[in-house]
Design an enzyme around this catalytic site. Structure first.
Site, PDB file in Angstrom:
ATOM      1  N   LYS A 174       2.877   6.549   5.159  1.00  0.00           N
ATOM      2  CA  LYS A 174       2.069   5.386   4.768  1.00  0.00           C
ATOM      3  C   LYS A 174       2.775   4.066   5.068  1.00  0.00           C
ATOM      4  CE  LYS A 174      -1.721   3.844   2.845  1.00  0.00           C
ATOM      5  NZ  LYS A 174      -1.686   2.684   3.765  1.00  0.00           N
ATOM      6  N   SER A 228      -6.476   2.950   4.116  1.00  0.00           N
ATOM      7  CA  SER A 228      -5.856   2.098   3.090  1.00  0.00           C
ATOM      8  C   SER A 228      -6.901   1.308   2.306  1.00  0.00           C
ATOM      9  CB  SER A 228      -4.836   1.141   3.724  1.00  0.00           C
ATOM     10  OG  SER A 228      -3.817   0.818   2.808  1.00  0.00           O
ATOM     11  N   LYS A 285       0.083   3.738  -2.696  1.00  0.00           N
ATOM     12  CA  LYS A 285      -0.953   4.768  -2.571  1.00  0.00           C
ATOM     13  C   LYS A 285      -0.359   6.163  -2.398  1.00  0.00           C
ATOM     14  CE  LYS A 285      -4.567   1.699  -0.708  1.00  0.00           C
ATOM     15  NZ  LYS A 285      -3.985   0.430  -0.296  1.00  0.00           N
ATOM     16  N   SER A 340       0.793  -1.235   0.000  1.00  0.00           N
ATOM     17  CA  SER A 340       0.000   0.000   0.000  1.00  0.00           C
ATOM     18  C   SER A 340       0.823   1.281   0.000  1.00  0.00           C
ATOM     19  CB  SER A 340      -0.957   0.011   1.195  1.00  0.00           C
ATOM     20  OG  SER A 340      -2.055  -0.842   0.955  1.00  0.00           O
TER      21      SER A 340
END
Length: 385
Positions: A223, A121, A64, A61
């Protein structure tokens, strides 16, 4: 005689197999792996620590972050605004990991979608956001890769906007540091999203996996990510006494290991135990010709317990009897919003990338006279803390 020989052969085979199994088990339990890590001075770009920082890795993730950057660019151009509706399409909901409790037709503002993606997420929302910004998921991925080229991310290639596993989707610690630094420096208006600890979507709370937000004072976000083949990744920024650092840790075995390793790197750097060696982040080379380490067998198989035991010995921080680099929990901002519903028949096209204040949809192909109007909230909901 033949029967006796056969029995002896079987017994010897079983005995040797038993010894072989014990040996293999010991080897697996003793196995440890040095996974990539990197610390840089956020403001100067000076490298303070680098270990396998150019080795290709699966992003999970952390991909992202590029999804956010492309969306921020669209906001800056005026292609969309924070109140633009983002609608969950059939394609968006067709993800292997969609756990935000949403359904096809759920709609939210673009600001809500960014919080859902960066804090919760939400994989399905990342795809819906991509479709809203670029028209199609594929067109958005093209924008991601074009931006990666512009930033000089030579170990990076994207195949989707949410980081779900694809063998062709790669990054490196070096590239993620460049990306995180660019996000933080170029788009200060959106920093609040990265340091939010939880997002509530229609009364379902999604807590950020970035434990540093509430356990390491001075953390400014960014993140985390996890898929079996990547392990547990993080890109994080922290500030202390006016000094800002960016750290990347990839391939951690557990959430504890990821958080503790990152916190220790921050502590060491803030204390002056990690110092610049004259190398700048942009000058760090990528080993683009090498293949990413696939962590699946180590982290998601019957070998996991033995591998984790070895990594626990290597990184004991936070385990019972070992010191922890995390602090007592502190409060952090949270965000909450409600979705609304826009019916999505199969033939309805993907929402326009342009801001719209009302959407007219035909209920069926035959009902040419039946229309209804969907009007999003006039003002996006405010964050709560």
């Amino acid at each position: 005689m033949l029967r006796f020989t056969a029995i002896i052969t079987v017994l010897v085979g079983l005995l040797l197999g038993s010894f072989s199994g014990i040996g293999a088990g010991v080897a697996q339990e003793n196995e440890t792996l040095t996974t990539p890590s990197l610390v840089v001075d956020l403001d100067t770009g000076a490298v303070l620590h680098a270990e396998a920082a150019g080795h290709p890795w699966y992003p999970a993730s952390t991909a992202k972050l590029m999804t956010a950057l492309i969306t921020f660019q669209a906001l800056e151009r005026g292609d969309v605004d924070l109140s633009t509706p983002v609608i969950l399409s059939h394609n968006a909901m067709d993800q292997s990991a969609a756990y935000a409790g949403l359904k096809v037709g759920n709609a939210m503002t673009l600001e809500d979608a960014l919080y859902a993606v960066l804090v919760g997420s939400a994989n399905e929302v990342a795809v819906a956001l991509a479709e809203t910004v670029a028209g199609t998921e594929a067109a958005f991925v093209d924008l991601m890769n074009a931006q990666a080229d512009r930033l000089g991310l030579t170990a990076t290639h994207f195949t989707n906007p949410n980081g779900l596993f694809d063998q062709k989707q790669t990054v490196s610690a070096r590239d993620l540091a460049v990306l995180g630094r660019d996000l933080f420096q170029v788009y200060p208006d959106y920093r609040r999203m990265f340091r939010t600890a939880a997002v509530t979507i229609d009364d379902k709370e999604l807590i950020s996996y970035n434990e540093l937000i509430t356990r390491y004072p001075g953390t400014l976000g960014l993140k985390t990510g996890f898929v079996c083949s990547a392990g547990r990744n993080i890109v994080a920024i922290a500030e202390r006494d006016g000094k800002r650092l960016l750290a990347v840790v990839l391939g951690a075995t557990t959430g504890r290991e990821r958080s503790e390793r990152t916190a220790k790197l921050f502590d060491d750097a803030f204390a002056g135990n990690l110092t610049a060696n004259g190398q700048a982040l942009a000058e760090l080379p990528n080993a683009s010709e090498t293949q990413p380490e696939d962590m699946r067998m180590r982290l998601c198989s019957n070998e996991t317990a033995a591998y984790e035991a070895g990594q626990n010995r290597r990184y004991p921080m936070g385990l019972p009897g070992a010191p922890s680099y995390l602090k007592d929990p502190v409060s952090a901002p949270t965000y909450s919003f409600q979705t609304w519903f826009v019916p999505q028949p199969e033939f309805v096209p993907v929402p326009s990338a342009k801001p719209v204040q009302a959407v007219e949809l035909m209920t069926t192909p035959q009902a040419s006279g039946a229309k209804f109007e969907i009007v999003p909230p006039s003002k996006p909901p405010l964050p709560r803390s």
